[in-house]
Design an enzyme around this catalytic site. Structure first.
Site, PDB file in Angstrom:
ATOM      1  N   ASP A  71       9.667   1.631   1.536  1.00 20.19           N
ATOM      2  CA  ASP A  71       8.560   1.511   0.584  1.00 20.19           C
ATOM      3  C   ASP A  71       8.576   2.677  -0.408  1.00 20.19           C
ATOM      4  O   ASP A  71       8.268   2.503  -1.591  1.00 20.19           O
ATOM      5  CB  ASP A  71       7.226   1.484   1.324  1.00 20.19           C
ATOM      6  CG  ASP A  71       7.119   0.324   2.298  1.00 20.19           C
ATOM      7  OD1 ASP A  71       7.677  -0.747   1.998  1.00 20.19           O
ATOM      8  OD2 ASP A  71       6.480   0.486   3.349  1.00 20.19           O
ATOM      9  N   GLY A  91      22.754   5.380   1.731  1.00 17.56           N
ATOM     10  CA  GLY A  91      22.184   5.346   0.388  1.00 17.56           C
ATOM     11  C   GLY A  91      21.811   3.949  -0.047  1.00 17.56           C
ATOM     12  O   GLY A  91      21.151   3.201   0.680  1.00 17.56           O
ATOM     13  N   ILE A 121       0.837  -1.196   0.000  1.00 21.18           N
ATOM     14  CA  ILE A 121       0.000   0.000   0.000  1.00 21.18           C
ATOM     15  C   ILE A 121       0.873   1.247   0.000  1.00 21.18           C
ATOM     16  O   ILE A 121       0.609   2.218  -0.727  1.00 21.18           O
ATOM     17  CB  ILE A 121      -0.960  -0.011   1.205  1.00 21.18           C
ATOM     18  CG1 ILE A 121      -2.018  -1.107   1.024  1.00 21.18           C
ATOM     19  CG2 ILE A 121      -1.631   1.357   1.367  1.00 21.18           C
ATOM     20  CD1 ILE A 121      -2.953  -1.256   2.210  1.00 21.18           C
TER      21      ILE A 121
END
Length: 328
Positions: free
Chosen positions: A261, A227, A40
């Site tokens: 995400d 990173g 989501i």
């Protein structure tokens, strides 16, 4: 078409408090409610960048209805699978006096056999063509470890590219079905190659070995504030391997919730726009870093992404180091 799968979604609640004190009634600030769960959040990131995806996730009970409402409010295309158990909740509490963040995640409902079959049938009936399928986030309790592998097999048979961003035994079993891109952290990559831990100078070789085993074409290793590192097949006849590293820009961090995400969402959006692996990694690092600039579970703002991406691109000769050599 980009489809994201969230097997254990949640209603994410974030708030702040001055001090966390045990055994006292604590007065929190007004709560923020966001739709949560790996897939989501990936769809939320893609939407914020101007892209489109379909978020597929199970829902149950009053919290499931709230989750549907929250996703709909963000104007994300979604498809739900009904479950008997209530959708879980997660809590993020930031202590303002110390800026420390405390996360509380509930386990989520167990799925019945019928519910497992219903979710698989939903995957089987996705309309074609499908370009990318993302499996991201945690597993609900009691779901067999090979369930993700079954989904991976279906995705491969449908001709879509699979992106995996999960962990543990479900990840280990799923990669053996073959994926396009993996986004592990250091611990997850170590587990995949069968060691307890990896030193930084061992990371690249570990990622190469995962590719050599045929488990994926691209590994993007999240290095947190350092990173990310990308190791990938070039697609050339000599099967060369490319590797790139993009350090994260220095920003004032407020929350790391959803940063991974956001990174995945940024990378998939970049690929959907025809970007190269180099551009994809830069975009992903910009999105993941921008997400840390906002409190709670807010993810990133697009203008922050554009500003950070511009910095990364302008600093490219210093921080972006491509190398190509043979796969063997």
């Amino acid at each position: 078409m980009i489809i994201t799968l969230t097997l254990n979604p949640s209603v994410d609640i974030s708030t702040t408090i001055d001090h966390l004190v045990p055994e006292q009634k604590l007065r929190c600030a007004a709560a923020r409610y966001d739709p949560g769960g790996g897939g989501i959040n990936v769809s939320r990131a893609i939407h914020r960048l101007g892209g489109k995806s379909r978020a597929v996730f199970p829902v149950g009970g009053a919290t499931g209805s709230l989750l549907e409402q929250l996703v709909a409010e963000q104007q994300i295309d979604f498809q739900t699978v009904p479950m008997a158990g209530w959708t879980r909740q997660s809590f993020v509490v930031t202590e303002t006096s110390t800026r420390q963040q405390f996360r509380f995640g509930l386990p989520g409902p167990a799925w019945s056999m019928d519910e497992r079959e219903l979710f698989l049938n939903t995957v089987l009936t996705f309309p074609k063509p499908i370009d990318y399928v993302v499996i991201s986030g945690s597993f609900p309790p009691g779901l067999p470890a090979d369930y993700c592998a079954v989904i991976a097999r279906i995705v491969r048979q449908r001709g879509a590219r699979l992106i995996l961003d999960t962990s543990g035994e479900p990840l280990r079993m799923a990669v053996q079905e073959g994926a396009f891109l993996l986004k592990p952290n250091l611990g997850e990559l170590a587990s995949l190659v069968g060691v307890d831990k990896l030193e930084l100078d061992e990371v690249e070789e570990a990622a190469r070995s995962v590719i050599q085993r045929g488990w994926c074409e691209v590994v993007v290793l999240s290095l947190g504030p350092a990173g990310a590192l990308l190791v990938a097949k070039t697609g050339h006849a000599d099967q060369r391997i490319e590797r790139f590293r993009v350090p994260a820009p220095t920003v004032k961090k407020q929350s790391t919730v959803g940063a991974g995400d956001s990174m995945v969402g940024g990378m998939i959006y970049a690929l959907s726009q025809g970007k190269s692996y180099e551009e994809m990694l830069r975009f992903g690092v910009a999105c993941g870093t921008a997400a840390t600039m906002n409190p709670g579970t807010e993810l990133f703002h697009k203008d922050d992404v554009e500003r950070l991406l511009n910095w990364i691109n302008q600093s490219g000769k210093k921080v972006f180091l491509p190398v190509a050599d043979g796969i063997n």
